[in-house]
Design a protein around this motif. Sequence first.
Motif, mmCIF file in Angstrom:
data_model
loop_
_atom_site.group_PDB
_atom_site.id
_atom_site.type_symbol
_atom_site.label_atom_id
_atom_site.label_comp_id
_atom_site.label_asym_id
_atom_site.label_seq_id
_atom_site.Cartn_x
_atom_site.Cartn_y
_atom_site.Cartn_z
ATOM 1 N N LYS A 80 46.697 24.487 50.567
ATOM 2 C CA LYS A 80 48.105 24.894 50.512
ATOM 3 C C LYS A 80 48.946 24.002 49.593
ATOM 4 O O LYS A 80 49.844 24.479 48.919
ATOM 5 C CB LYS A 80 48.686 24.866 51.925
ATOM 6 C CG LYS A 80 50.020 25.532 52.053
ATOM 7 C CD LYS A 80 50.429 25.633 53.509
ATOM 8 C CE LYS A 80 51.662 26.487 53.659
ATOM 9 N NZ LYS A 80 51.989 26.691 55.072
ATOM 10 N N GLY A 105 47.132 28.215 48.575
ATOM 11 C CA GLY A 105 47.968 28.957 49.504
ATOM 12 C C GLY A 105 47.533 28.687 50.935
ATOM 13 O O GLY A 105 46.727 27.798 51.200
ATOM 14 N N ASP A 106 48.080 29.458 51.836
ATOM 15 C CA ASP A 106 47.851 29.295 53.265
ATOM 16 C C ASP A 106 46.428 29.726 53.635
ATOM 17 O O ASP A 106 46.064 30.887 53.463
ATOM 18 C CB ASP A 106 48.891 30.130 54.019
ATOM 19 C CG ASP A 106 48.841 29.915 55.505
ATOM 20 O OD1 ASP A 106 47.814 30.276 56.122
ATOM 21 O OD2 ASP A 106 49.820 29.385 56.061
ATOM 22 N N LEU A 109 46.188 32.656 56.200
ATOM 23 C CA LEU A 109 46.472 33.955 55.586
ATOM 24 C C LEU A 109 45.260 34.435 54.783
ATOM 25 O O LEU A 109 44.859 35.596 54.872
ATOM 26 C CB LEU A 109 47.707 33.839 54.684
ATOM 27 C CG LEU A 109 48.161 35.110 53.997
ATOM 28 C CD1 LEU A 109 48.575 36.158 55.021
ATOM 29 C CD2 LEU A 109 49.324 34.798 53.054
ATOM 30 N N LEU A 131 46.637 23.854 63.598
ATOM 31 C CA LEU A 131 46.012 24.806 62.683
ATOM 32 C C LEU A 131 44.568 25.136 63.053
ATOM 33 O O LEU A 131 44.049 26.171 62.645
ATOM 34 C CB LEU A 131 46.042 24.247 61.253
ATOM 35 C CG LEU A 131 47.428 24.130 60.630
ATOM 36 C CD1 LEU A 131 47.374 23.280 59.365
ATOM 37 C CD2 LEU A 131 47.990 25.506 60.331
#
Length: 183
Positions: A80, A105-106, A109, A131
């Motif tokens: 991320k 990115g995440d 996701l 997480l």
Amino acid sequence: MSKHASHQLRIIGGQWRSRRLRFPAVDGLRPTLDRVRETVFNWLQFDVEGARILDAFAGSGALGFEALSRGAKEVIFLEKNASAALQIKDNLKLLEAHNAQVWAGDALLWMEQNPEPFDLVFLDPPFHKDLLQPAIDKLELLPGALIYIEHEATLKPQFPANWAEKKNKTTKEFTFRLFQVLA
């Protein structure tokens, strides 16, 4: 320490053994320690070559680079933090590794949108960010897949019923474990 400061990690085995790679000084980024990586890759010594690997929450990319050095077929790095993801890309260029991709990115996701079969998954999310459990819950893996997890020693995650724990070690600060998906 300036925001442009960087640190180094050392690849401990395989074709890039002893190569040093830079990674940015980013809050919460803690590469898996050399001694832990050595243990983990001893556990995985017959499972990395030719494997398709996901390095979620890649950070410095230490686990993914170690796997590439030891003959992984492909590694997907998810990170991320933009500067950390950029450094992973730069390190891949430096090593001339063309069998890897970086997704900036995440990770949660990405895993939700890309339920792909991997032979091995590294899950080592930043500590104290809640997480790990969502990542475990999003993984869809085929029987035989291996999952390496590193988490705070105090954390008690819930694992799917078809995950068999093969190995584990605990230090004062963290626990690292290896699971295999059963049929």
